[in-house]
Write an enzyme that holds these catalytic residues in place. Sequence first.
Site, PDB file in Angstrom:
ATOM      1  N   HIS A 142      17.514  20.026  91.694  1.00  0.00           N
ATOM      2  CA  HIS A 142      17.196  19.215  92.617  1.00  0.00           C
ATOM      3  C   HIS A 142      18.232  19.343  93.992  1.00  0.00           C
ATOM      4  O   HIS A 142      17.950  18.301  94.664  1.00  0.00           O
ATOM      5  CB  HIS A 142      18.109  17.760  91.909  1.00  0.00           C
ATOM      6  CG  HIS A 142      17.354  17.407  90.594  1.00  0.00           C
ATOM      7  ND1 HIS A 142      15.788  17.231  90.664  1.00  0.00           N
ATOM      8  CD2 HIS A 142      17.831  17.020  89.597  1.00  0.00           C
ATOM      9  CE1 HIS A 142      15.599  16.628  89.376  1.00  0.00           C
ATOM     10  NE2 HIS A 142      16.605  16.719  88.664  1.00  0.00           N
ATOM     11  N   CYS A 143      18.546  20.668  94.041  1.00  0.00           N
ATOM     12  CA  CYS A 143      19.274  20.759  95.295  1.00  0.00           C
ATOM     13  C   CYS A 143      18.417  21.713  96.155  1.00  0.00           C
ATOM     14  O   CYS A 143      17.599  22.773  95.792  1.00  0.00           O
ATOM     15  CB  CYS A 143      20.553  21.623  94.925  1.00  0.00           C
ATOM     16  SG  CYS A 143      21.556  21.680  96.445  1.00  0.00           S
TER      17      CYS A 143
END
Length: 353
Positions: A142-143
């Site tokens: 998710h980064c």
Amino acid sequence: PHRTELYEDPPLGCWPIVYSPDYNITFMGLEKLHPFDAGKWGKIINFLKEEKLIADDLIVQAREATDEDLLVVHTRRYLNKLKWSFVVATITEIPPVAFLPNFIVQRKVLKPLRTQTGGTIMAGKLAVDRGWAINVGGGFHHCSSDKGGGFCAYADITLAIKFLFERVQGVSRATIIDLDAHQGNGHERDFMDDPRVYIMDAYNRYIYPGDGFAKRAIKRKVELEWGTEDTEYLQKVQTHVEGALNEFKPDIIIYNAGTDILDGDPLGGLAISPQGIVKRDEVVFRAARSRGLPVLMVTSGGYQKRTARIIADSILNLHSLGLLGRQQPACALGSPSLDQMVRDSAKDFSNLS
């Protein structure tokens, strides 16, 4: 490129399994405030030791990614934001972190995540050298370069790929197979317009992050319904993994093997059995091995205490089927039928070397 310790060759006697005790987040019970089992990584290693697959001196010790390493992908602005405890609290979804002095947050929360990130970067080169590698941590999908979230503070998948593209001869195309229950919006945003990276993502369409913009980067999108079970899931994974690898021939596969698809996971919302997860990993490794493609596996999400055992079982299964290939540690030749396995996997891999 800058000089990095992450690309120094580990001893040849090691398995390409990357880990460090620094992966585990343990701090005054703080880790219990997030559904994530923050000691899961150490438990996986312990199970593998109990089964005599590995020993401490037979695995590759992960090293922490330095700021200079992280800047290959991350903006300086983003890394500076992590110096604010409330930002880290938001990203890791552990609210009390906001009230801790940042030097403690750096040491107790971010250092473990930076070490896992270093582990993924190291495993990228190992996978190319050995045909496969497993980082027992990582998978922070998710980064992206300038934004963290969903427990992901560093973009380890993007970093591993960029490192390979910049530093390893002959690696210029990568396929990400993301089978965590959540959409991998971080690497999707990072590789949005990059034709060198092909993304397949299978996820529960109704849960976090629901990032419509990032979905545009997915070349093969498998959106799953609540409560999807083994039969349908495995059939879809099989079809789409084969399809993805037939459509685009990469030099490496990055496999995000989240176990939050497990039945009963509080966040994933799918209903896959432990056997289904083991089978899924086998499908991906078989597809990679049959094509002679190196595969880097990261463990990503999985929010139940029993996921550590399932991941260990899956690695043991891959080993017993001879899907972990080529150079085996000389020091482990006492293992049952390992000689045979080395011979088999040398055959599989002769087209690569």
